[in-house]
Each structure stands twice: as structure tokens, then as C-alpha cells.
Design an enzyme around this catalytic site. Structure first.
Site, short mmCIF file in Angstrom:
data_model
loop_
_atom_site.label_atom_id
_atom_site.label_comp_id
_atom_site.label_asym_id
_atom_site.label_seq_id
_atom_site.Cartn_x
_atom_site.Cartn_y
_atom_site.Cartn_z
N ASP A 289 0.87 -1.18 0.00
CA ASP A 289 0.00 0.00 0.00
C ASP A 289 0.91 1.23 0.00
O ASP A 289 2.14 1.13 0.07
CB ASP A 289 -0.97 -0.02 1.19
CG ASP A 289 -2.20 0.86 0.93
OD1 ASP A 289 -2.14 1.71 0.00
OD2 ASP A 289 -3.21 0.73 1.64
C1 NOJ Z 1 -4.05 3.94 0.16
C2 NOJ Z 1 -5.24 3.04 0.33
O1 NOJ Z 1 -5.15 2.35 1.56
C3 NOJ Z 1 -5.41 2.02 -0.78
O2 NOJ Z 1 -6.64 1.38 -0.61
C4 NOJ Z 1 -5.29 2.68 -2.13
O3 NOJ Z 1 -5.50 1.72 -3.14
C5 NOJ Z 1 -3.94 3.32 -2.22
N1 NOJ Z 1 -3.82 4.35 -1.20
C6 NOJ Z 1 -3.66 3.92 -3.60
O4 NOJ Z 1 -4.38 5.07 -3.79
#
Ligand code: NOJ
Length: 741
Positions: A287
Site C-alpha cells: 500500500d
Molecule cells: C491507500 C489506500 O489504503 C489504498 O486502498 C489505495 O488503493 C492506495 N492508497 C492507492 O491510492
């Protein structure tokens, strides 16, 4: 387009999503368009040509154009996310394909969560539909729009089961039940990927967040999760396991710790479970800065440490932070990571790029970019929203409203809301930002063209100012009926949007009280991204419709239900607590040795609150009534080795209009070596019945349905009695049992 062809279009979308419209669907394995040896051969041939720097470059994912261009100058970039627009994406791809030594195309990712240009209702609402085809339709519409606009890969579906309504990200998933979440998530994976995600209408999906993110303590985002092995495997992992079986291309690691070890450095969940026992062949993406965050978690002392923890644990691609490219060479020299680990990660990423067809067709046709929702997509979004709404109360009955009503007062801050109807993660496609959702006021005007429709906000969503109440009361007094639209703004749920109380924000409850004071009939429509504590509404509002964040067609879909064009058939995918202090409250809990008993002080309850939820999991009303009876089991015994039992029940529409009922099947294992939930959902079917009509619904149970994981993560099917409950909510009373031998 006329109404008939629109509906044919929607039916086609549901069919194209590859899912049946009934609640129970099989999990077909994804077909492989390019044969495995052929593709593996190409991957291996490419891998042999790559330098270490080029390999590490494939592991890097960056989130903006400028950084991507800088990284491309040294050839060290595998993918880009959050860049939107076919021309921009092609420009980046031209650099990768024409100016890097091995011409490896980039993969382009985006958070296409519940729409690219066409916003469907939020995933939690889709969970309320108890209809996997709703999630499938969202995914196939989104995939077509996004892929034609140059995106290859979506960061969805989010399949985090949670017991935490304070957690803002409850809006992004399917609620508190692993079985329901599994059915919706698998349908969504199939809707995005189809049989072959190299197709110009499909996307590679990403099962996220791996894993147990929904267990965040206190509902505070990113927070600690300490979880037993049995709960990890019984509650949080099932949607992921099923998504891997359905061929999901990628998986995203989660921000939380799992029993002391952050997911991004957790070899047990990523390496042993996901890649080992589930046999996942796609790649794991971190993430956003998740690898770097291992330092603040306290697992790593610096960036090199973080990379040395994450890569061997099983994170293949690093999002935003750059520790793999920065320290990979050094770590290899120090033997803290191995060539095999790097090759394995690169191989997985290249494989997905091959499967996407990027080596053969790296560019998107800019003329085909989707910049606005099509009529077919809008009709599908409207239908999905209608199927997702839950009628919580209807005394009188006040609803449905007559289309011949003379005057309607719309009151409440969300009555003219536009983008707030999209909820969190509203579509990031260019067209979504220029397509505001239909407001409730406009939806009502269109549904009742002969009526005078007035609007008075009364207050804001979270302000303290009550000076607008008098005008709202005046409007209510002047109208035949008042529709009060209250709830949460889009920003109040989603990532980093935890709330410590989950009441109606601001003075909205007082606004409802002010409308009640007029003595005129009124209904409350809730627009929100999580369960709310609404005992006041339950006691004082004649009717309550839970519309969630219904998406781009929100106002029309709400009016469809208010005026009875659509008879609501959604059910709650999550319990509604009476008060925030009851959280966590969920239907599939274990019994205690002292279950709540109002007559006995020394039982598990609160002194100051009635036990149980305000509305239970699986609950939802209709404008008609149903009877479920005739429960039958095909056998009284099931062999733990390959046995099968058919459970059937008759459902009859006993009211005066056509409607939908969701027949739900729950099991309980009353005596087991790991104490089992008092109930767990193992089947559901949403049926549509004409007034007076009936049908028989049949569920097939196998040892998979009665077994559970123990604290050694071993799946056990134990002999003994299994209780069966069938009904229209988790409080179902129709019961029988069988014995596992
Ligand atoms: C953080 C989020 O937790 C995740 O769900 C998302 O896909 C990513 N950012 C990318 O934007």
C-alpha cells in the site's frame, strides 16, 4: 435509447459480468488465454536479459507523472498509478517502450473502487443488495470505462470484513460477514477481469487489504490488529482465498500489524498463506508507502531494513516509497535478500503484464477514451442503487408515496447534495468529475411531475446553526408530505475518516425533531457511509430509508423507491448498534458462558442499554410481506467426507404488490473444539415474487460449510449436531438440524 433497449443493455451488463443474478454463484477458475508454458517462456526469456537494476526497477510503482518521468530516465520503473487521461498515459508508455533498453511496458493502476466515470453505490451499499450481480455490474462497467481510457489495473475490490462502524473504510467493503463479502468480492473480481483480462474491456483486479485491516482497534484507521489464528482464517481470510481461486491478478498488503507483525513484513500471511497454501501466482503490491512505514511501526530501523523485511515476506512491488530500488543491490551483496526473491517478484509482475497483453498492445486508442457515463451505464448504476437500499421502518405505511401527491417538501442538508451522493472514492475518471449525481430534489421532481416540490436545507450536515429550522418547518406545514434527507458527507467515511461517535452529525437529529413537531407526515432518507446510531429516528420517524451513498443516479434511485417504482429489497450487511458503546456488535459472535439475560445481572450486557442491535444483520423491510415456511432437509446426516445436504424452504409473497425477499440460511455448531459463532451465514438468495406468488429456494451444504479453522490454521470438520436456521434476517426462527458423521 428507449426503455426496453436500456433494460436489455443492463441485463447484458449483468450477464457480461459473468455472474448469476441469484445469491449463490459458483467460483469458476479464470481461463488462461495465453497458455502457461508459452507465457512463462516469454517471462523467463526476458528475465534472463535483465540487469539487477532493471529487475529492481520493475518492482517500483510511482504515483505521479513527474516522478515517473524521472524514474524512466534511468529505466527504473515498473508502473504508475493515479495518473488519468489516455494521452498522458500513452506519453509515459512511449518512453518506457521506446526509450528503455528492454522496452518493458508500464502497468497503469488507479483506484477504480465503485466507478470510473459512472459512480455506482458504495461497496457497503452493494453488500446490502445481497446480490453478487450488483457488484459484478459495477465491475464490468468500470472495467470497460477505465481500460478504454488507458488504465490496466484497479485497486479493488476491497474485501475487508469488519466489526467496526467507527472505521471510515467500512464504506469500501461489504460489512461484517465473511460469506457475504466473499460472494460479492468474487463477483467483482470476475466483473473486472472476465475470463481474459487482456481484453480491451477488462482490468486486472487487486484483492485488498491483505489482511485483517478491518480489525483496527477502536475503529481508528491504520491501527493495530491483534488476532487469533482461528479468527484470521475464519473471519478475515475467506474473501481473499476465494478471490485467489477466482484468479485475481494482484493483492495489496494492508497498513495494519497482525499480531505484532506489520502486514508488509508478515511472511506468515504473504508468503506462507497467500503464496504458499493458496498458491497465488500474481503479484503483491504494497500500500502507499507501506514498505517505508515498517520503520515507524518499529519493525525496521531504516529503509534498507524495511526492504529487507518486505521483499522476503512477499511484497513484490513497492508503492511510492523507493527502498527496493535504493537498497536492493546493497542488500543482495550483504545476502540479506536473495536473487531468487528478486526474480520471483519480477517474474510475478511480468506475468501480469503479459496477461494484460501489454507486450503486444502497450498503447490505448486515445479516440476511445471514455469521458462521460453512457445511458446504459447510468441505467445500470440506477438499478444497482435501487437494489442496494434498505427500508428500516415504515409505519402507517407512509411509503410508498403516491405519484399523484400534490406537494412534497424536501428538507435537510443532503436534499440537494451532488457529489456527497457518490460517497468515498468517487470515480477518478475525467468524466466523473464533470458528472454530478442527480439530487434527491431533482429525482423527486422527475418522479412526481405533477407535484409542487420545495426545498429547505434546515441546517448543514455538521454545523450547529438551527436558524434554518423555522423555514424547514414552514415548508413541511405547507406540503402533503416531507422527505428529510440527512446523514454524512462523502468525506465522513472512507480512508482516514474514523468517527468516535456515529450519531447523525451536527443538529440533523434536532431538525428531524422539528419536522416531527409540525405533526405532518414525513419520511427520513439516510445518506451515509457507515451504520449510524439512530434510536431517536427509530422511535420518532414514521419511515426510514437507508440509501447509503447511492452514486451518480442517487436522486433518481431514491425517488424510484420512495414512489414505489422499485420495491426495496436490500438487507443490512452490518448490524446497527443502539449506541457507540456497544461496538463491536456483530451477529456472528461467539456465545459467552453467560449470554445476556435481562433477568440476571451476572450476564454479558450493559447496565444502561438494552442488549442486541437496533437493526440486526440481514434485516430489511419491503412494501409487501413474505412468509417463509416448509423448511426441509434432504438428509439428517452429512458425511464429513464429501457429504451433501439440500436445505429448501418455500417463500410466499403474502402482500399486495410484487417485491424481493432475501432468503437467508444460517448454521450453528453448538459443540466444537473452537467455540463457534451463534450463527453464521452460509447461503442467501434474493428472489422476486409477484403478489401471491411463491417459490422454493434450495441451498446445498457440504462439509466446507460446517467446518472451521482451528488455532493451528487447520480446517476441521467435526462430527456432531449442526443447527440450521432459515429466514429473512440473522434473527431467523425457522429451524432444523442434521448430524455430521
Ligand atoms: C491507500 C489506500 O489504503 C489504498 O486502498 C489505495 O488503493 C492506495 N492508497 C492507492 O491510492
Amino acid at each position: 435509447m428507449n426503455r426496453r433497449s436500456l433494460l436489455a443493455g443492463v441485463g447484458g451488463l449483468l450477464a457480461a459480468s459473468g455472474v448469476a443474478s441469484s445469491g449463490l454463484l459458483a467460483t469458476p477458475a479464470a481461463a488462461d488465454p495465453v497458455s502457461r508454458p508459452e507465457r512463462d517462456g516469454r517471462v523467463e526469456a526476458l528475465l534472463r536479459k535483465m540487469t539487477l537494476a532493471e529487475k529492481l526497477g520493475q518492482l517500483q510503482l510511482l504515483g505521479n507523472e513527474a516522478d515517473a518521468r524521472t524514474a524512466l530516465a534511468t529505466g527504473q520503473l515498473g508502473g504508475v498509478f493515479s495518473v488519468v487521461g489516455a494521452a498522458k498515459l500513452n506519453a509515459l508508455q512511449h518512453i518506457a517502450v521506446e526509450q528503455t533498453r528492454l522496452r518493458i511496458p508500464l502497468i497503469f493502476g488507479l483506484d477504480v473502487i465503485h466507478g470510473y466515470t459512472t459512480n455506482f453505490p458504495i461497496p457497503l451499499a452493494q453488500g446490502s443488495s445481497f446480490d453478487p450481480a450488483v457488484a459484478g455490474a459495477d465491475a464490468s462497467v468500470s472495467a470497460k470505462e477505465a481500460r478504454r481510457s488507458g488504465i490496466h489495473w484497479t485497486y479493488a475490490p476491497m474485501m475487508d470484513v469488519t466489526h467496526e462502524p467507527r472505521w471510515g473504510r467500512i464504506a469500501e467493503g461489504y460489512g461484517e460477514d465473511p460469506y457475504l463479502a466473499t460472494k460479492l468480492a468474487v463477483s467483482k473480481v470476475r466483473g473486472y477481469q472476465g475470463d481474459d483480462y487482456s481484453s480491451p474491456d477488462r482490468l486486472a483486479a487487486c484483492a485488498k487489504h491483505f489482511v485483517a485491516y478491518g480489525g483496527a482497534e477502536g475503529g481508528r484507521d491504520y491501527n493495530t490488529v491483534d488476532v487469533s489464528l482461528q479468527r484470521l482464517h475464519n473471519l478475515y481470510l475467506p474473501p481473499f482465498k476465494a478471490s485467489v481461486e477466482a484468479g485475481v491478478a494482484t493483492v495489496m498488503a494492508s497498513f495494519n500489524t497482525i499480531s505484532g507483525v506489520p502486514a508488509h513484513g508478515n511472511g506468515y500471511v504473504l508468503h506462507d498463506v497467500l503464496k504458499g497454501s493458496y498458491g497465488f501466482r500474481g503479484f503483491v503490491v504494497s500500500d502507499y508507502t507501506g514498505v517505508q512505514e515498517l520503520i515507524l511501526h518499529g519493525l525496521a530501523g531504516d529503509g534498507a531494513d524495511a526492504a529487507a523485511a518486505a521483499l522476503p515476506a512477499g511484497v513484490d512491488m513497492e508503492m511510492v516509497s523507493t527502498n527496493y530500488v535504493q537498497y536492493g543491490q546493497q542488500l543482495l551483496a550483504q545476502r540479506r535478500i536473495t536473487n531468487d526473491q528478486i526474480d520471483d517478484a519480477v517474474r510475478r509482475i511480468l506475468l501480469v503484464k503479459f496477461k494484460l497483453g501489454l507486450f503486444d498492445r502497450p498503447y490505448v486508442d486515445e479516440a476511445g477514451e471514455v469521458k462521460a457515463p453512457s445511458p446504459v451505464a447510468l441505467a445500470a448504476a440506477r438499478q444497482a442503487a435501487g437494489r442496494s437500499m434498505v427500508l428500516l421502518k415504515n409505519d402507517g405505511p407512509v411509503l410508498p408515496l403516491a405519484k399523484t401527491v400534490r406537494s412534497v417538501a424536501v428538507v435537510g442538508p443532503l436534499g440537494t447534495a451532488t457529489y456527497d451522493l457518490n460517497g468515498t472514492w468517487s470515480g477518478l475518471g475525467t468524466g466523473a468529475a464533470t458528472t454530478p449525481p442527480v439530487t434527491v430534489v431533482d429525482g423527486i421532481k422527475a418522479a412526481a411531475p405533477g407535484a409542487t416540490v420545495t426545498y429547505s436545507a434546515g441546517c448543514t450536515v455538521d454545523g450547529a446553526d438551527t436558524s434554518g429550522f423555522a423555514a424547514a418547518q414552514q415548508a413541511a406545514r405547507a406540503a402533503d408530505v416531507t422527505v428529510v434527507v440527512v446523514g454524512e458527507t462523502a468525506a465522513m467515511s472512507g480512508e482516514a475518516a474514523a468517527r468516535s461517535t456515529i450519531d447523525l452529525p451536527g443538529v440533523q437529529q434536532q431538525l428531524v425533531a422539528a419536522i416531527k413537531e409540525t405533526g405532518k407526515p414525513f419520511v427520513v432518507v439516510l445518506v451515509n457511509g457507515r451504520p449510524l446510531t439512530i434510536p431517536y429516528l427509530h422511535d420518532n420517524a414514521p419511515a426510514i430509508l437507508e440509501a447509503w451513498a447511492p452514486g451518480v443516479q442517487g436522486g433518481n434511485a431514491i425517488a424510484d423507491v420512495l414512489f414505489g417504482t422499485v420495491n426495496p429489497g436490500g438487507k443490512l450487511p452490518v448490524s446497527f448498534p443502539r449506541a457507540v458503546g456497544q461496538i463491536p456488535i456483530y451477529y456472528n459472535h461467539e456465545n459467552t458462558g453467560r449470554p445476556a439475560d435481562p433477568a440476571n445481572k451476572y450476564t454479558s450486557k450493559y447496565l444502561d442499554l438494552e442488549s442486541g442491535p437496533l437493526y440486526e444483520f440481514g434485516f430489511g423491510l419491503s412494501y409487501t410481506t413474505f412468509r417463509i415456511d416448509g423448511l426441509r432437509l434432504s438428509d439428517t446426516r452429512m458425511s464429513s467426507r464429501g457429504g451433501r445436504i439440500q436445505v429448501s424452504a418455500k417463500v410466499t409473497n403474502t402482500g399486495g404488490r410484487a417485491g424481493d425477499e432475501v432468503v437467508q440460511l444460517y448454521l450453528r455448531d453448538p459443540v466444537a473444539t473452537i467455540v463457534q459463532p451463534v450463527r453464521r451465514l452460509r447461503g442467501f438468495q434474493r428472489v422476486t415474487l409477484a403478489a401471491g406468488a411463491s417459490t422454493t429456494v434450495t441451498f446445498t451444504l457440504t462439509p466446507d460449510d460446517v467446518g472451521f479453522y482451528d488455532n493451528a490454521a487447520k480446517f476441521r470438520v467435526e462430527p456432531g449436531k449442526i443447527e440450521v436456521y432459515v429466514g429473512n434476517s440473522s434473527a431467523a426462527t425457522l429451524t432444523s438440524s442434521f448430524t455430521v458423521t
